[in-house]
Design an enzyme around this catalytic site. Structure first.
Site, mmCIF file in Angstrom:
data_model
loop_
_atom_site.group_PDB
_atom_site.id
_atom_site.type_symbol
_atom_site.label_atom_id
_atom_site.label_comp_id
_atom_site.label_asym_id
_atom_site.label_seq_id
_atom_site.Cartn_x
_atom_site.Cartn_y
_atom_site.Cartn_z
ATOM 1 N N LYS A 52 0.593 -1.283 0.000
ATOM 2 C CA LYS A 52 -0.063 -0.095 -0.061
ATOM 3 C C LYS A 52 0.851 1.351 -0.094
ATOM 4 C CE LYS A 52 -3.882 -2.417 2.021
ATOM 5 N NZ LYS A 52 -4.583 -2.892 3.357
ATOM 6 N N GLN A 96 -4.558 -1.969 9.347
ATOM 7 C CA GLN A 96 -4.519 -3.196 8.978
ATOM 8 C C GLN A 96 -5.086 -4.137 9.797
ATOM 9 O OE1 GLN A 96 -3.201 -3.502 5.691
ATOM 10 N NE2 GLN A 96 -4.148 -5.750 5.955
ATOM 11 N N ASP A 119 -11.279 2.610 3.934
ATOM 12 C CA ASP A 119 -11.631 1.409 3.749
ATOM 13 C C ASP A 119 -13.273 1.259 3.635
ATOM 14 O OD1 ASP A 119 -9.372 -0.475 3.289
ATOM 15 O OD2 ASP A 119 -8.865 -0.523 5.469
#
Ligand code: NAP
Length: 286
Positions: A52, A96, A119
């Site tokens: 990422k 994460q 997200d």
């Protein structure tokens, strides 16, 4: 013989489009910023985070990593999120997941400001997706839609079957197909006669997490088969949920694993970060 949908190529195209827009934003004095939080030392999470960060750098997006030890307390983690919520140079925050034992994924998701929730896991963003009034889309289902669009697969009026009902993939996937006027069925571990349901699908999305789960007898000739699965086969090789060798001769379109849905997830994360920067700088109306 199916048309193979090349996720790597589509991902590269999306990332190039994002990079171009980032360059334009920079001329207005705005650099999109993404905070990436990783807790503990899970090797898979480390690989995802590194990928990422690399993708951000390539797109011109500023990224900042916050690597916390596995014994971080919930209070410490939430304090970090609160400080990032308040930073104007950070437009997107991702943590994460899964977090190490003892920490709550749900509490962290809910602590991230919905406007920085790139997200799209926060309940407010999930609700916005339900009512079809959204900017952020969860990255993996959004990536699937992008693949369908760019392959020229029409969704409206089609029978769509999604195998899997997780909050991250299956449920939002079904919503996005529904928003585009597909007739959608969601299957799960309690679905009866799964093969017969799948055989009705013009668009079949597999998000199960089991290698070679979708077999040739489950696929209607000419169907678009989208494989979200990321599994290891008996030799430890990355593979999807679809028995690719058996299904490819029947399907109309198919995504390979690797090189299908996987590369799209990061591309959509960059797109969401760009969108967050625009929204927070009043360049995009909500
Ligand atoms: P998950 O939370 O484990 O959900 C799996 C779903 O599959 C559940 O809804 C489950 O049904 C259903 N299922 C399991 N066995 C089944 C069976 N025998 N028949 C029908 N349905 C069955 O997994 P997930 O997070 O959605 O991920 C799914 C796959 O996608 C995994 O391989 C994951 O690694 C991959 N993934 C890939 C990406 C990417 O970037 N490409 C991103 C996210 C996930 P129940 O609800 O009834 O248990």
């Amino acid at each position: 013989m199916a048309t193979i949908i090349d996720g790597k190529a589509v991902s590269a195209a999306v990332r190039a489009e994002v990079a171009k827009e980032v360059e334009e934003l920079k001329t207005k004095g705005i650099t999109p910023g993404l905070a990436v939080i990783i807790v503990g030392d899970d090797p898979a999470s480390r690989v995802y985070v590194n990928n990422k960060k690399k993708a951000c750098a390539e797109a011109g997006i500023y990224s900042e990593e916050f690597a916390l030890p596995a014994d971080t307390t919930q209070e410490e983690l939430l304090a970090l999120v609160a400080s990032l919520n308040g930073r104007s140079d950070i437009n997107g925050i991702l943590c994460q997941l899964p977090l190490p034992k003892g920490l709550s994924d749900k509490d962290v998701i809910e602590a991230i400001s919905p406007s920085k929730d790139v997200d799209a896991f926060h309940a407010q963003n999930v609700g916005n997706i339900m009512i079809g009034d959204y900017h952020f889309l969860p990255c993996t289902p959004a990536g699937v839609m992008e693949l369908l669009h760019r392959a020229g697969v029409e969704v409206a009026g089609k029978r769509c079957v999604v195998i899997g009902r997780s909050n991250i993939v299956g449920k939002p996937m079904a919503m996005l197909l529904l928003h585009e006027n597909g007739t959608v069925t969601v299957c799960h571990s309690r679905t009866q006669d799964l093969a017969a349901v799948c055989r009705e699908a013009d668009i079949l999305v597999a998000a199960v997490g089991k290698a070679k789960f979708v077999t040739a007898d489950m696929v209607k000739p000419g169907a678009a088969v989208i494989d979200v699965g990321m599994n290891r086969d008996e030799n430890g090789k990355l593979c999807g949920d679809v028995d690719y060798a058996a299904v490819e001769p029947i399907a109309g379109y198919i995504t390979p694993v690797p090189g299908g849905v996987g590369p799209m997830t990061i591309a959509m994360l960059l797109k969401n970060t760009l969108m967050a920067a625009k929204m927070q700088n009043a360049l995009l109306m909500k």
